[in-house]
Design an enzyme around this catalytic site. Structure first.
Site, PDB file in Angstrom:
ATOM      1  N   ASP A 106      45.699  54.729  36.931  1.00 34.99           N
ATOM      2  CA  ASP A 106      45.975  54.563  35.505  1.00 34.99           C
ATOM      3  C   ASP A 106      46.006  55.944  34.852  1.00 34.99           C
ATOM      4  O   ASP A 106      45.210  56.819  35.192  1.00 34.99           O
ATOM      5  CB  ASP A 106      44.882  53.702  34.865  1.00 34.99           C
ATOM      6  N   GLU A 144      43.844  42.146  42.867  1.00 36.36           N
ATOM      7  CA  GLU A 144      42.494  41.909  42.335  1.00 36.36           C
ATOM      8  C   GLU A 144      42.625  41.946  40.825  1.00 36.36           C
ATOM      9  O   GLU A 144      42.899  43.005  40.253  1.00 36.36           O
ATOM     10  CB  GLU A 144      41.545  43.007  42.825  1.00 36.36           C
ATOM     11  N   CYS A 171      35.492  44.093  35.950  1.00 37.06           N
ATOM     12  CA  CYS A 171      36.198  42.819  36.152  1.00 37.06           C
ATOM     13  C   CYS A 171      35.236  41.691  36.487  1.00 37.06           C
ATOM     14  O   CYS A 171      35.490  40.537  36.169  1.00 37.06           O
ATOM     15  CB  CYS A 171      37.232  42.982  37.243  1.00 37.06           C
TER      16      CYS A 171
HETATM   17  P1  NAD Z   1      46.787  46.833  33.746  1.00 34.11           P
HETATM   18  O1  NAD Z   1      47.294  45.740  34.590  1.00 34.11           O
HETATM   19  O2  NAD Z   1      47.430  47.056  32.432  1.00 34.11           O
HETATM   20  O3  NAD Z   1      46.866  48.247  34.515  1.00 34.11           O
HETATM   21  C1  NAD Z   1      46.349  48.445  35.805  1.00 34.11           C
HETATM   22  C2  NAD Z   1      47.250  49.431  36.555  1.00 34.11           C
HETATM   23  O4  NAD Z   1      48.553  48.863  36.654  1.00 34.11           O
HETATM   24  C3  NAD Z   1      47.437  50.766  35.858  1.00 34.11           C
HETATM   25  O5  NAD Z   1      47.544  51.782  36.827  1.00 34.11           O
HETATM   26  C4  NAD Z   1      48.759  50.605  35.136  1.00 34.11           C
HETATM   27  O6  NAD Z   1      49.439  51.818  34.914  1.00 34.11           O
HETATM   28  C5  NAD Z   1      49.520  49.760  36.138  1.00 34.11           C
HETATM   29  N1  NAD Z   1      50.606  48.967  35.555  1.00 34.11           N
HETATM   30  C6  NAD Z   1      50.712  48.459  34.305  1.00 34.11           C
HETATM   31  N2  NAD Z   1      51.868  47.757  34.196  1.00 34.11           N
HETATM   32  C7  NAD Z   1      52.485  47.819  35.407  1.00 34.11           C
HETATM   33  C8  NAD Z   1      53.701  47.295  35.922  1.00 34.11           C
HETATM   34  N3  NAD Z   1      54.533  46.563  35.175  1.00 34.11           N
HETATM   35  N4  NAD Z   1      54.013  47.559  37.209  1.00 34.11           N
HETATM   36  C9  NAD Z   1      53.177  48.278  37.976  1.00 34.11           C
HETATM   37  N5  NAD Z   1      52.017  48.808  37.543  1.00 34.11           N
HETATM   38  C10 NAD Z   1      51.674  48.574  36.272  1.00 34.11           C
HETATM   39  O7  NAD Z   1      45.234  46.595  33.616  1.00 34.11           O
HETATM   40  P2  NAD Z   1      44.245  47.091  32.495  1.00 34.11           P
HETATM   41  O8  NAD Z   1      44.264  46.079  31.428  1.00 34.11           O
HETATM   42  O9  NAD Z   1      44.427  48.482  32.115  1.00 34.11           O
HETATM   43  O10 NAD Z   1      42.899  46.964  33.362  1.00 34.11           O
HETATM   44  C11 NAD Z   1      41.945  46.045  33.114  1.00 34.11           C
HETATM   45  C12 NAD Z   1      42.213  44.749  33.853  1.00 34.11           C
HETATM   46  O11 NAD Z   1      42.032  44.947  35.235  1.00 34.11           O
HETATM   47  C13 NAD Z   1      41.231  43.677  33.457  1.00 34.11           C
HETATM   48  O12 NAD Z   1      41.910  42.448  33.358  1.00 34.11           O
HETATM   49  C14 NAD Z   1      40.270  43.644  34.627  1.00 34.11           C
HETATM   50  O13 NAD Z   1      39.581  42.428  34.797  1.00 34.11           O
HETATM   51  C15 NAD Z   1      41.173  43.954  35.772  1.00 34.11           C
HETATM   52  N6  NAD Z   1      40.421  44.483  36.914  1.00 34.11           N
HETATM   53  C16 NAD Z   1      40.278  43.707  38.015  1.00 34.11           C
HETATM   54  C17 NAD Z   1      39.515  44.163  39.089  1.00 34.11           C
HETATM   55  C18 NAD Z   1      39.268  43.329  40.322  1.00 34.11           C
HETATM   56  O14 NAD Z   1      38.819  43.875  41.315  1.00 34.11           O
HETATM   57  N7  NAD Z   1      39.533  42.032  40.289  1.00 34.11           N
HETATM   58  C19 NAD Z   1      38.936  45.427  39.005  1.00 34.11           C
HETATM   59  C20 NAD Z   1      39.124  46.175  37.879  1.00 34.11           C
HETATM   60  C21 NAD Z   1      39.882  45.708  36.825  1.00 34.11           C
END
Ligand code: NAD
Length: 550
Positions: free
Chosen positions: A213, A284, A318
């Site tokens: 990110d 995840e 998460c």
């Molecule tokens: P997000 O999905 O917006 O972003 C996560 C990553 O995906 C970042 O690197 C972002 O740049 C990338 N991304 C965003 N849009 C994308 C696309 N269209 N294609 C490819 N990559 C893309 O997540 P966020 O809201 O910043 O993070 C928090 C979320 O992550 C919460 O929902 C949390 O629960 C979840 N999370 C889950 C786990 C797990 O292990 N289950 C761990 C940590 C966070």
């Protein structure tokens, strides 16, 4: 008390410098070696910015709000070259022995342990979380490296399996590395979620391209610096910087597998793109995790454990708890004690070990938490603790918040807040708690507090969640490295940890050797005529026995 921005920044900068003197040099731009076709110096000085159409991603320290630095964003057109380089390194890496990989992994562990304090400083500076939760990340990286370093060879060893015809067919299953694994990681656990899944993939013989990110790229670069320092081949793991929506599809088009951690909404996009590219993926995703406090919950352990379960990493975890179902017979004892413990939490922006919580990562997360709480209060929820910003701590600090009277019309009832907010509900029975715990589409993590292990186990297996912790909030399941970890429902597809966490990075291959004769009607054997009809009759007898043989 106002924070000393200057001294916090000085310590953050010192940690950054100790971990990587030149962060820009660690970023892959087009895969043609440092600086790609354009020369690293050009990027570093910014002179080539216009001519090559590369934007710079500017990062800010969540702890202080100050700029950390700028990193070059990859052009979409350069993504294939990065993967080409990764493919080249992977061809070499696939030929290395497990023992070589394990030795390097052990050096990596030494490096992580040695750099522990700088890593903690950098995680805290970039993400804002308290030191104890930053430590969880460092520990988790070592746990993953140690587990897969030691066990990958056994987990992926060729295995003899039952053949098509007993005694006549000798079948072995092999696991070949997928090739290049794309890792897309979030900001909330910027160290372990960037590197730990990659470590399993590396042990399985893959190379890696990580897109962290943009809020926390430096911690991901620290992982690369430590791998390089341990002696892993340069570019076995490459880090590219840029926007997820812009880079996701080009990465998936080039990759052989994608490991994604982030929101469920983005997970659905990744799933669609991986489906079109016909590659495997593991996701995840988010959670709205429930905790059940049974009538026989051990006090005061349950209170202290519940506080950690809800507010670790400021709830930006998460697997942290956002809903708590408390048995009515214990409500009057548990809830005041819980609220008292929450109000005693120390929220601070600093590097010491005393803080229970740090500020949130930034403006958008802060706004989401504030909007969820305001919406709930406007619709009738009661604030038992917190419910407000803490500007005296820092711009994006939010007080740990406890709500009651939360109803389905409120945004935070079923949607993930991903912040320090928990809703408490009074329940009259285990059955009621279970029914409410299973009301959302999520299914990531759950917890139960109880003194009756049998009753708790019985309840646990009925909860729709990939992990259930008994008498712990999340760390017991998360730290069980040999057990699969992941989500049910919209919380995920695939698993990390254990056998599942490494096999997914391989293509299984069955090699079957047929002894004496090939499978089919043998024709004449001496005086015996075994044509197709006779052969089918023979197999029909065998079919009757099959249900006993398996
Ligand atoms: P997000 O999905 O917006 O972003 C996560 C990553 O995906 C970042 O690197 C972002 O740049 C990338 N991304 C965003 N849009 C994308 C696309 N269209 N294609 C490819 N990559 C893309 O997540 P966020 O809201 O910043 O993070 C928090 C979320 O992550 C919460 O929902 C949390 O629960 C979840 N999370 C889950 C786990 C797990 O292990 N289950 C761990 C940590 C966070």
């Amino acid at each position: 008390m106002a924070i000393d921005v200057e001294s916090l920044n000085a310590r953050g900068k010192a940690a950054l410098a100790a971990l990587m003197p030149d962060p820009v040099a660690l970023v892959s731009i087009d895969g043609c070696g440092p600086g790609g076709n354009f020369g690293r110096e050009g990027y570093a000085s910014g002179a080539l910015r216009e001519s090559i159409d590369a934007a710079w991603v500017c990062s800010y320290a969540a702890l202080t709000g100050s700029e950390i630095g700028k990193l070059p964003q990859i052009r979409v057109a350069d993504v294939p070259a990065v993967f080409e380089r990764a493919r080249e390194v992977q061809r070499y890496w696939a030929g290395t022995r497990f023992s070589q990989r394990r030795d390097l992994m052990q050096k990596f562990i030494d490096g992580v342990v040695h750099a522990r304090d700088e890593l903690l400083d950098l995680i805290q500076w970039e993400n804002g979380k308290n030191r104890a939760c930053a430590f969880e990340e460092v520990y988790d990286v070592v746990a993953n490296a140690a587990y897969y370093g030691r066990h990958a060879s056994k987990l992926l060893a060729p295995k003899r399996t039952g053949g098509a015809v007993p005694l006549l067919t000798y079948t072995r299953t092999y696991h070949h590395p997928k090739g290049v694994v794309a890792v897309i990681s979030p900001w909330n656990y910027p160290l372990t979620l960037a590197i730990s899944d990659a470590l399993a993939a590396i042990m399985a013989g893959n190379s890696i391209v990580i897109k962290p990110d943009s809020l926390t790229p430096y911690t991901a670069l620290a992982c690369k610096a430590l791998l390089d320092r341990a002696g892993f081949p340069p570019d076995l793991l490459q880090v590219i910087i840029g926007s997820g929506p812009a880079l996701g599809e080009p990465m998936i088009r080039e990759a052989d597998y994608v490991m994604f951690t982030g929101s469920s909404a983005t997970g659905a996009t990744i799933a669609r793109e991986a489906g079109e590219a016909l590659i495997g993926f593991s996701a995840e995703l988010g959670g709205k995790n429930p905790l059940i406090v049974r009538a026989d919950a051990p006090m005061p352990r349950a209170v202290r454990g519940a506080v950690k379960a809800c507010f670790a990493s400021s709830g930006q975890l998460c697997i942290s708890i956002e809903r708590m179902y408390v048995h009515t017979s214990i409500w009057d004892e548990f809830v005041p004690a819980f609220v008292q413990e929450v109000e005693a939490m120390k929220v601070a922006a600093g590097f010491d070990w005393e803080a229970d919580m740090g500020p949130l990562i930034g403006e958008s997360q802060f706004n989401k938490v504030r909007e969820h709480v305001e919406d709930a209060v406007a619709k009738g929820a009661t604030v038992l603790a917190g419910g407000k910003a803490l500007p005296e701590v820092s711009q994006y600090a939010w007080a740990p918040t406890v709500l009651t009277g939360v109803t389905p019309e409120m945004d935070l009832f079923a949607n993930e807040t991903f912040g320090p907010v928990v809703s408490l509900y009074r329940v009259a029975s285990d059955e009621a708690a279970l029914r409410l715990a299973n009301t959302t589409d999520y299914g990531l993590n759950a917890a139960i507090w109880s003194s009756d292990m049998r009753a708790a186990q019985k309840l646990a297996v009925q909860i729709h969640a990939g992990a259930v912790n008994i008498n712990d909030g999340y760390a017991a399941a998360w730290g069980s490295m040999k057990a699969p970890s992941g989500g049910m429902g919209i919380s995920g597809i695939g698993r990390r940890h254990g056998l599942d966490g490494i096999v997914k990075y391989t293509d299984a291959q069955a090699v079957a050797t047929q002894r004496l004769m090939h499978i089919g009607a043998p024709g004449r054997i001496g005086p015996l005529e075994l044509g197709e009809k006779k052969w089918a009759e023979l197999l029909s007898v065998y079919m009757k026995l099959k249900k006993w043989i398996g």
